[in-house]
Every structure is written in structure tokens, then in C-alpha cells.
Design an enzyme around this catalytic site. Sequence first.
Site, PDB file in Angstrom:
ATOM      1  N   PRO A   1       0.803  -1.201   0.000  1.00 50.72           N
ATOM      2  CA  PRO A   1       0.000   0.000   0.000  1.00 50.72           C
ATOM      3  C   PRO A   1       0.845   1.264   0.000  1.00 50.72           C
ATOM      4  O   PRO A   1       1.856   1.350   0.685  1.00 50.72           O
ATOM      5  CB  PRO A   1      -0.803  -0.077   1.299  1.00 50.72           C
ATOM      6  CG  PRO A   1      -0.514  -1.404   1.872  1.00 50.72           C
ATOM      7  CD  PRO A   1       0.772  -1.847   1.316  1.00 50.72           C
ATOM      8  N   GLU A   2       0.368   2.205  -0.747  1.00 52.73           N
ATOM      9  CA  GLU A   2       0.913   3.549  -0.730  1.00 52.73           C
ATOM     10  C   GLU A   2      -0.150   4.429  -0.068  1.00 52.73           C
ATOM     11  O   GLU A   2      -1.133   3.914   0.465  1.00 52.73           O
ATOM     12  CB  GLU A   2       1.219   4.003  -2.161  1.00 52.73           C
ATOM     13  CG  GLU A   2       2.133   3.021  -2.890  1.00 52.73           C
ATOM     14  CD  GLU A   2       2.500   3.434  -4.299  1.00 52.73           C
ATOM     15  OE1 GLU A   2       2.568   4.643  -4.565  1.00 52.73           O
ATOM     16  OE2 GLU A   2       2.714   2.541  -5.135  1.00 52.73           O
TER      17      GLU A   2
ATOM     18  N   HIS B   1      -2.311 -15.836   6.475  1.00 48.32           N
ATOM     19  CA  HIS B   1      -1.138 -15.033   6.815  1.00 48.32           C
ATOM     20  C   HIS B   1      -1.413 -13.977   7.887  1.00 48.32           C
ATOM     21  O   HIS B   1      -0.740 -12.961   7.933  1.00 48.32           O
ATOM     22  CB  HIS B   1      -0.562 -14.393   5.556  1.00 48.32           C
ATOM     23  CG  HIS B   1      -0.144 -15.392   4.526  1.00 48.32           C
ATOM     24  ND1 HIS B   1       0.877 -16.288   4.742  1.00 48.32           N
ATOM     25  CD2 HIS B   1      -0.615 -15.667   3.292  1.00 48.32           C
ATOM     26  CE1 HIS B   1       1.017 -17.050   3.672  1.00 48.32           C
ATOM     27  NE2 HIS B   1       0.122 -16.701   2.784  1.00 48.32           N
TER      28      HIS B   1
ATOM     29  N   ARG C   1       4.120 -11.372   3.294  1.00 45.30           N
ATOM     30  CA  ARG C   1       5.585 -11.343   3.242  1.00 45.30           C
ATOM     31  C   ARG C   1       6.264 -10.988   4.559  1.00 45.30           C
ATOM     32  O   ARG C   1       7.499 -10.936   4.605  1.00 45.30           O
ATOM     33  CB  ARG C   1       6.038 -10.417   2.117  1.00 45.30           C
ATOM     34  CG  ARG C   1       5.666 -10.993   0.751  1.00 45.30           C
ATOM     35  CD  ARG C   1       6.053 -10.080  -0.395  1.00 45.30           C
ATOM     36  NE  ARG C   1       7.482  -9.997  -0.549  1.00 45.30           N
ATOM     37  CZ  ARG C   1       8.083  -9.256  -1.478  1.00 45.30           C
ATOM     38  NH1 ARG C   1       7.355  -8.535  -2.312  1.00 45.30           N
ATOM     39  NH2 ARG C   1       9.375  -9.236  -1.569  1.00 45.30           N
TER      40      ARG C   1
END
Length: 275
Positions: A2-3, A98, A117
Site C-alpha cells: 500500500p501507498e 497469513h 511477506r
Amino acid sequence: MPELPEVETIARNLRRGTNSAPSLIGQTIQKARLLWSRTLAEPDADTFQGLLPGQKVVEIGRRAKFLTITLSESILVFHLRMSGDLRVEPSESPLAKHDRMALDFQSGWRLGFNDTRKFGRVWLLNDTNSLFAALGLEPDDPELTPKRFHEILQQRKRAIKPLLLDQHFIAGLGNIYTDEALFSAGIHPLRSSETLDQEDAAKLLEAIRSTLARGIEANGASIDWVYRGGSFQNNFQVYQQTGNPCPRCGQPINKTTVGQRGTHFCPNCQPLTGE
DNA sequence: ACGAGCGCCTGTCGGC
DNA sequence: TGCCGACAGGCGCTCG
């Protein structure tokens, strides 16, 4: 992932609630679970899990790409990095594959921090002063006038794309919105910052602001399995458009590497020399 | 001051 | 089909 626009969208959804989940404002935490220890930056796991129960959500906000949840006695800060997401689900539903941290509320809802990640981080702090101290201005800060933007560009001698990605220079841009804004302004990603004149700087600042605003309007961008719900990916002009015709001139979009990041641009509309 | 290289992680995709 | 490298929306660190 995300930005700024994606984090802003997530913050708004947590604050306002959605069709499938209520607002978190006013909800009281019953239990905190840390599922992957390295996700927690500060404090230690025992303190974290001990301090949260009983605290109430007061406010939800964003600074740069950080999402902040102000609680009655502390502030909880998330950075989603490449693959993080925050989801509100019923407490009885199974944890997702996750999920790295989960907050169970007394209401029977759960906030899950899902992060494939494992790059994302969570802080539980008394205040955000030191964490945010070095961040640059928000792109929409009124103090960031075209004149001021030109001045800070002049103070540096650095390729414009890595400079825009530097959160200490200006806060919130990531790889997608930087490529899109540079295209919109007609500026080559390797152009050195001090070569931009006042007009270039004004055009670039406007491009940054309008690109981010359009991202927010589209609820952010969703790519692959990362982040759902946004549609800005349908409006990409250059990002992931390698070989496709430039929407402005029809020449093929190029892809190269700048500052070890994949970089998309139109060599015709964003010339490096000639100015 | 700046840029390159690398580590941190998991997953997907294209080429062979 | 399987394997293997490249690559992915971020960022902090070291080194020259």
C-alpha cells in the site's frame, strides 16, 4: 503493497465501517494476539498483549503510509509495507492464512493484520513523535506550496524518482504513484532534482496531488492477491503498461530500473534531455 | 549527499 | 509437469 491512497482507504473503512463490518470507533479490545513475533516492533510481546485489553478505540488516522489507531491510553501504529492488510471479521471466523496479529473486540468482531511477506510492522506507543519525526510533509499539506517544493528540489541533487520515493523528502508516495505522477508531469524519472525550474516543480506538485486524489477516489489499487477493493489499477497510464501505447502520444511505454525499482515511463513524453 | 547492494519474506509467473 | 530465476506496491542498513 500500500501507498498513501491504499492506507487512506483502509483507514477510512476502519473508521466508517463497510457493508460487511462495523466501524471500530468506540469499540473495546478484549484480547490481543501476536501470531508472528517479528511483526511487533515495539514493545515486547508480553507488554503488548498485557496493555491492550480494556482499551477503547478513539480515533483512526494516517500519516504517510502509517495507519494509526488512537486508543484510550496508547496509540497503535501499523506499517503495511509490501503485503500488509487490515481486515475486520467476526471473531469466530477462522484466522486467515497469513494473519500476523489479531485484536478481538468485546463486540464479537476481530481486527486481523494479514501480511503474506512479513515485512509489515506494528508499534504500541505513548506517542508517535519519535517514529514520525523524520518524515517529510504530506503531499496535500498547504505548507507545501509550489515555491517551497521548488526550493527543496533545488536543495537536492538527486534523481527525481528516488527522491520522491524518499519518505523523508515527501511522505506517502510509492512506486506506482511516483511513476504515474512523473508521467502526468512529463518528467523523466532520472531527471536531477535541481534541474527542475519553477514551472516544472509546480506541474509536478500538481501531478502528485491529482494522481493521489484519483487513487483515493478509486479506493486505491488492487494488484494480484494483494489488497482488494480498489480500482485504480484500471487507470494506470504507465505502471505495468510496458510496450503498450502511451495514452498521450502512442509510443510504446518503456520499462527500466531506477534506484533498484521497476520504472515505467514514456520516452517521448518524458524526455531526459532537451530542457 | 548520493546511489548501489543486500536483507527481510512469500508467492506468482515465464522460460526451459 | 517440474524446476529455477526474476520479480513484486517498502524500507533500513552498510559501503564506497
